[in-house]
Motif scaffolding. Structure first.
Motif, PDB file in Angstrom:
ATOM      1  N   ARG A 142       0.830  -1.205   0.000  1.00  0.00           N
ATOM      2  CA  ARG A 142       0.000   0.000   0.000  1.00  0.00           C
ATOM      3  C   ARG A 142       0.867   1.259   0.000  1.00  0.00           C
ATOM      4  N   ASN A 143       1.895   1.270   0.837  1.00  0.00           N
ATOM      5  CA  ASN A 143       2.782   2.433   0.892  1.00  0.00           C
ATOM      6  C   ASN A 143       3.532   2.630  -0.425  1.00  0.00           C
ATOM      7  N   ALA A 144       3.945   1.512  -1.040  1.00  0.00           N
ATOM      8  CA  ALA A 144       4.647   1.597  -2.326  1.00  0.00           C
ATOM      9  C   ALA A 144       3.730   2.152  -3.405  1.00  0.00           C
ATOM     10  N   LEU A 148       4.348   5.640  -5.461  1.00  0.00           N
ATOM     11  CA  LEU A 148       4.402   5.749  -6.917  1.00  0.00           C
ATOM     12  C   LEU A 148       3.435   6.805  -7.430  1.00  0.00           C
ATOM     13  N   LEU A 149       2.234   6.838  -6.867  1.00  0.00           N
ATOM     14  CA  LEU A 149       1.247   7.831  -7.296  1.00  0.00           C
ATOM     15  C   LEU A 149       1.728   9.252  -6.999  1.00  0.00           C
ATOM     16  N   HIS A 177       5.876   1.969 -18.601  1.00  0.00           N
ATOM     17  CA  HIS A 177       6.440   0.901 -19.428  1.00  0.00           C
ATOM     18  C   HIS A 177       7.513   0.139 -18.650  1.00  0.00           C
ATOM     19  N   ASP A 178       8.414   0.877 -17.987  1.00  0.00           N
ATOM     20  CA  ASP A 178       9.505   0.245 -17.252  1.00  0.00           C
ATOM     21  C   ASP A 178       8.986  -0.586 -16.080  1.00  0.00           C
ATOM     22  N   VAL A 179       8.011  -0.040 -15.354  1.00  0.00           N
ATOM     23  CA  VAL A 179       7.437  -0.770 -14.218  1.00  0.00           C
ATOM     24  C   VAL A 179       6.755  -2.048 -14.696  1.00  0.00           C
ATOM     25  N   ILE A 204      14.027   2.544  -9.816  1.00  0.00           N
ATOM     26  CA  ILE A 204      13.916   2.542 -11.279  1.00  0.00           C
ATOM     27  C   ILE A 204      13.089   3.734 -11.739  1.00  0.00           C
ATOM     28  N   PHE A 205      12.032   4.025 -11.009  1.00  0.00           N
ATOM     29  CA  PHE A 205      11.151   5.144 -11.335  1.00  0.00           C
ATOM     30  C   PHE A 205      11.948   6.447 -11.399  1.00  0.00           C
TER      31      PHE A 205
END
Length: 314
Positions: A142-144, A148-149, A177-179, A204-205
């Motif tokens: 949930r935290n991840a 990201l958002l 795309h990468d995710v 990566i983001f």
């Protein structure tokens, strides 16, 4: 030609011996991306991810041995009793943290007896066994997701402010795309994920957007120098090739370091380094072959006003 003299498109073509028109072949790059992403999405929908104990719960065992031990000795012993999991060493390789599936008391005793016989004696007084529930993994996920958002929102705002909104949309699509590539491949090959996988996705983001912004910056610079009748596609292609050396050098350097960690880092860093290897390679690919091409697609369907006030196709 990356600094100083403003090279013409023809000069840029001559500089690079491996030159080919990247922008005009953009549908090939999109197709290649879909060829990797679609099977991964199908695998995610059908099988999901192979979750480790950080997400689905399990048993954590901390033991202090009387002499230094090796990861391979621990993992081989675990396999001999039908177990698998993660092994982390510390304190001069005398302290061991084992993460494995939820174990009943009988199975715990079997494992520790095997370790004592095949590896080394351990201090029974300091032995610590803890059960990890799946709620920890749910909170981590949930935290991840929210991280990201929030990161996407801030990146859209920043890129829109520094460039244009269409640049932001192109960059975010390339990031997604990468995710999807990383998550999809982990699902497809049933590689087990742990908490370090989440850290890798977030890293990566941030890494991928950095390379994309460098190319966007060159596109913005060259766009201001466009004259009436100039091709927007050629300008973007020129910009990509002007930053190609920097992009390739950066990704090769990072991949060498990550590959070293993957080979020599041991089990504790294996998931993180593998996810990063895939993500960095995918990030370089999307920055060069996708992000700017998506920008071209969007711009092609928008009318750009010229200084003379007439509207032309981008």
């Amino acid at each position: 030609m990356e600094k100083g003299h403003q090279a013409t498109y023809e000069e840029v073509q001559k500089i690079h011996p491996l030159y080919f028109n990247i922008v005009k072949k953009r549908y090939w790059w999109f197709a290649l991306s879909l060829l990797v992403i679609v099977p991964g999405i199908i695998s995610l929908l059908m099988h999901g991810l192979n979750l480790g104990i950080d997400f689905k719960g399990g048993t954590m065992i901390e033991a202090n041995f009387t002499k230094a031990v090796t990861q391979s000795a621990i993992t081989d012993t675990m396999k001999s009793v039908g177990l698998s999991g993660e092994v982390q060493l510390s304190n001069g390789n005398k302290s061991v943290l084992i993460r494995t599936e939820a174990l009943q008391q009988e199975k715990q005793t079997q494992l520790m007896t095997a370790l004592q016989k095949k590896v080394a004696n351990y201090d029974k007084k300091t032995l610590q066994v803890d059960e990890v529930g799946p709620s920890m993994g749910q909170e981590l996920t949930r935290n991840a997701f929210w991280s990201l958002l929030i990161a996407m929102g801030l990146m859209i705002a920043y890129i829109s402010f520094r460039f244009q909104f269409v640049f932001a949309i192109s960059g975010i699509i390339a990031l997604l795309h990468d995710v999807l590539v990383v998550v999809g491949l982990f699902s497809l090959f049933r590689w087990q994920i742990d908490s370090t996988f989440v850290a890798a996705i977030l890293t990566i983001f941030g890494y991928s957007i950095n390379d994309t912004v460098v190319i966007f910056d060159r596109i913005r610079e060259n766009e201001t120098r466009m004259r009436r009748g100039d091709s927007y596609e050629d300008m973007v292609d020129k910009s990509v090739w002007q930053t190609m050396r920097r992009s390739v050098n950066t990704v090769v350097t990072v991949l060498i370091a990550l590959f070293s960690v993957f080979i020599l880092g041991g089990e504790s860093t294996r998931v993180f380094s593998l996810a990063m290897l895939i993500g960095v390679f995918s990030g370089a690919y999307s920055s060069i072959f996708n992000a700017s091409q998506i920008l071209v697609e969007i711009k092609t369907h928008m009318k750009k006003p010229t200084k003379g006030g007439k509207a032309v196709r981008a």
